[in-house]
Design a protein around this motif. Structure first.
Motif, PDB file in Angstrom:
ATOM      1  N   SER A  20      -0.402   3.405   8.282  1.00 25.60           N
ATOM      2  CA  SER A  20      -1.577   3.520   7.517  1.00 25.60           C
ATOM      3  C   SER A  20      -0.992   3.084   5.943  1.00 25.60           C
ATOM      4  CB  SER A  20      -1.658   5.194   7.049  1.00 25.60           C
ATOM      5  OG  SER A  20      -2.650   5.520   8.311  1.00 25.60           O
ATOM      6  N   VAL A  21       0.208   3.365   5.526  1.00 29.74           N
ATOM      7  CA  VAL A  21       0.972   2.794   4.454  1.00 29.74           C
ATOM      8  C   VAL A  21       2.204   2.264   4.640  1.00 29.74           C
ATOM      9  CG1 VAL A  21      -0.538   4.645   3.077  1.00 29.74           C
ATOM     10  CG2 VAL A  21       1.844   4.842   3.843  1.00 29.74           C
ATOM     11  N   VAL A  35       0.987  -1.103   0.011  1.00 29.23           N
ATOM     12  CA  VAL A  35       0.105   0.260  -0.137  1.00 29.23           C
ATOM     13  C   VAL A  35       0.810   1.230  -0.044  1.00 29.23           C
ATOM     14  CG1 VAL A  35      -1.925   1.283   1.148  1.00 29.23           C
ATOM     15  CG2 VAL A  35      -1.916  -1.268   1.292  1.00 29.23           C
ATOM     16  N   GLY A  48       0.923   5.416  -0.067  1.00 27.03           N
ATOM     17  CA  GLY A  48       0.097   6.791   0.075  1.00 27.03           C
ATOM     18  C   GLY A  48       0.848   7.938  -0.716  1.00 27.03           C
ATOM     19  N   LYS A  90      -3.520   4.807  -1.205  1.00 30.65           N
ATOM     20  CA  LYS A  90      -4.363   5.489  -0.198  1.00 30.65           C
ATOM     21  C   LYS A  90      -4.291   7.011  -0.622  1.00 30.65           C
ATOM     22  CE  LYS A  90      -5.201   2.351   3.604  1.00 30.65           C
ATOM     23  NZ  LYS A  90      -5.132   1.982   5.159  1.00 30.65           N
TER      24      LYS A  90
END
Length: 325
Positions: free
Chosen positions: A70-71, A5, A7, A37
């Motif tokens: 988050s990433v 992932v 961002g 994201k």
């Protein structure tokens, strides 16, 4: 095995968001299995741009929602930007800061030449929300879908002030330019019967729209026949971009709006470009307005937006569009 992932924080003006997102969409297409994201650097921009289809990302949120986990990595554009460094970067989690600092200062203009002209899959069009808003924005502007059945010309006004990203060297006074365009478009209307959609003019800045129009819009307009002219009211950057995209011919001053429009159409006529903007096109090898081709380069530097030349070129483009229908 879980997918990686990445961002990215979209930041800058609306046009910057659009250009950065276009590059990211292509990057995802070239990297199967990668997830994105997407974050907005400004809360107002986040809500305004929900009318655009960012579904290629698994989420689109405010940068304040970024957490340590988050990433897996960042692919960040314009990370050296002064406002980004002052307003966003210091407040990011330490891990996100480290990932961004590992990167060079990525500029979307270095990647866009490889993508243009964009194919349909590469374009960022309206989202479902945007398509729902389109009839409303047309109605509030005194228009309907029927307007696109006749010859239409979109024109974007942007008069630069000192201290902005584009310096107003050799820029003519606003009143003289407005008078020139009023005469030119009036003559074009007389010759072709077209309808002119004017963007960026005759809009009063209020508390309700200040975050959207800022100080860029003029509160005066062009003096054109009312039956053949509509001054758009800056109701939605993304929806009005789509309205301009659907017109027969597009022209205007250099801006993020005309750059995004050129990404979508690849045929926008640049009107009275300022020397500073042309120098920036050269310095950063920006691909807009066919500047990176020999013919486009010569055309931009040689074309003079006199009343006569403007009418002649727009009339030629309207006629060509009619013949190819």
């Amino acid at each position: 095995m879980s997918q990686r992932v990445i961002g990215s924080i979209l930041q800058g003006a609306y046009g910057d968001y659009y250009e950065q997102a276009t590059c990211l969409k292509h990057y995802l297409r070239s990297q199967p299995g990668l997830r994105l994201k997407l974050y907005a650097g400004d809360a107002h921009r986040l809500e305004e741009l929900r009318v655009l289809d960012f579904s290629f990302a698994e989420s689109f949120e405010h940068w304040g929602s970024i957490r340590e986990d988050s990433v897996d990595d960042f692919w960040q554009f314009q990370s050296a930007d002064g406002e980004f460094r002052a307003d966003i970067f210091p407040h990011l989690p330490a891990r996100a800061q480290a990932m961004i600092d590992r990167l060079p200062n990525l500029l979307p203009w270095r990647y866009l030449p490889k993508l243009m002209p964009l194919d349909e899959a590469g374009r960022i069009n309206l989202s479902t929300e945007g398509l729902d808003r389109l009839p409303e924005v047309l109605r509030q502007s005194g228009l309907s879908e029927a307007i696109f059945q006749k010859p239409t010309v979109s024109f974007l006004w942007r008069h630069r002030r000192p201290g902005t990203a584009i310096q107003p060297w050799l820029q003519q006074p606003a009143d003289l330019l407005a008078e020139k365009y009023s005469r030119a478009f009036s003559e074009l209307i007389r010759r072709t019967g077209c309808h002119v959609l004017v963007f960026g003019m005759k809009v009063q800045t209020t508390e309700a729209n200040r975050h959207r129009v800022g100080s860029k819009f003029a509160d005066f307009g062009l003096d054109l026949p009312a039956a053949n002219c509509t001054h758009m009211q800056g109701l939605s950057w993304g929806v009005e971009l789509e309205i301009a995209r659907r017109t027969t011919v597009c022209c205007g001053h250099p801006s993020g709006f005309t750059e995004a429009l050129d990404l979508l159409r690849n045929d926008v006529l640049l009107v009275d470009p300022l020397p500073h903007y042309l120098l920036k096109l050269l310095k950063y090898r920006m691909p807009f307005f066919r500047h990176n081709t020999p013919a486009g380069f010569l055309g931009l530097w040689r074309f003079r937006s006199t009343e006569r030349s403007l009418v002649r070129e727009l009339e030629r483009r309207l006629r060509s569009a009619s013949e190819t229908k």
